[in-house]
Design an enzyme around this catalytic site. Structure first.
Site, mmCIF file in Angstrom:
data_model
loop_
_atom_site.group_PDB
_atom_site.id
_atom_site.type_symbol
_atom_site.label_atom_id
_atom_site.label_comp_id
_atom_site.label_asym_id
_atom_site.label_seq_id
_atom_site.Cartn_x
_atom_site.Cartn_y
_atom_site.Cartn_z
ATOM 1 N N SER A 192 0.845 -1.192 0.000
ATOM 2 C CA SER A 192 0.000 0.000 0.000
ATOM 3 C C SER A 192 0.879 1.239 0.000
ATOM 4 C CB SER A 192 -0.879 0.002 1.252
ATOM 5 O OG SER A 192 -1.553 1.241 1.428
ATOM 6 N N TYR A 202 -2.973 -0.350 10.460
ATOM 7 C CA TYR A 202 -2.968 -0.730 9.047
ATOM 8 C C TYR A 202 -1.607 -0.428 8.425
ATOM 9 C CZ TYR A 202 -4.237 -0.716 4.077
ATOM 10 O OH TYR A 202 -4.292 -0.959 2.722
#
Length: 259
Positions: free
Chosen positions: A150, A163
């Site tokens: 990501s 996250y």
């Protein structure tokens, strides 16, 4: 006509967490390129629905889509699920570790069970499935593993620290897999999506203030689409990337490159 360096026709690909969103789009891209694709998730009925949705892509690529329902966060389930899929479909040539989740909360308020859930889903799953698939790849002397990292593997916003921690760790796991398995002919790399419009990010897309921030912060001036990720995956999964290892290809409209 496909350049031979990008030809993955007939290769068997397993894509985890692919019943919807980014995973389903990546599976579609592999199918359109002629790969035999096994889609994965825990919900068998949802997987069958996804397979039906992917049928036109399989037809276009002259190939077929299979399903494999197993829990990527459970070691026994992974071992059995990968073995069953390979017995039924064939040895996995391409693994896409896509399964992931997002849980947002201020770090002081983040519950311990949620910490373990996001860690298991985003990081441990890649270790478990990667290990199960790489065992066969090592024996055969070739294979491609693409972990879905990501933009948050590099940068973070308030409220998503856990996250970002999992995606940063996944970046380093990618490099570690490269170090361990590269000598056996396996290329392990990662794709790093930026802000991508999906079913899960729909509330953020519809938030005018947030969308304005994304557009202003991104050199490309827009949210990404799931289709924007397919080209990068096909490159990393193809012979064109045979000398590429341990890298993260960020597909973020340039956001990670500018202040």
């Amino acid at each position: 006509m496909t350049h031979p360096l990008f030809d993955i026709r007939g290769r068997v690909a397993l894509v985890t967490g692919s019943s919807r969103g980014i995973g389903q789009a990546l599976a579609r891209g592999l199918l359109e390129a002629g790969a035999v694709v096994v889609i994965n998730g825990r919900d068998e009925s949802r997987l069958r629905q996804a397979a039906d949705e992917l049928a036109p892509a399989a037809e276009a690529g002259g190939t077929v889509v299979h399903t494999a329902a197993f829990d990527v966060t459970d070691a026994a389930s992974v071992t059995a699920g990968v073995a069953e899929a390979e017995d039924r479909v064939g040895p996995v040539d391409i693994l896409v570790n896509n399964a992931g989740t997002q849980l947002r909360a201020p770090l002081l308020d983040f519950a311990e069970p949620d910490w373990h859930r996001i860690l298991d889903t985003n990081l441990t799953s890649a270790f478990l499935v990667g290990r199960a698939v790489a065992a066969g790849m090592v024996l055969r002397g070739h294979g491609k593993i693409v972990n879905i990292c990501s933009l948050q593997s590099e940068v973070v916003r308030p409220g998503i620290a856990p996250y970002a921690a999992t995606k940063g760790a996944l970046k380093m796991l990618t490099k570690g897999m490269c170090a361990d398995w590269g000598p056996q002919g396996i290329q392990v790399n990662a794709l790093g999506p930026g802000y991508i419009e999906t079913e899960l990010t729909r509330p953020l897309v519809e938030d005018e203030e947030f969308t304005s921030w994304v557009r202003g912060r991104t050199p490309a001036g827009r949210w990404g689409t799931t289709d924007d990720l397919i080209g990068g995956l096909l490159y990393l999964a193809s012979p064109a990337a045979d000398f590429v290892g341990g890298q993260v290809l960020y597909v973020d409209g340039g956001m990670s490159s500018v202040l």
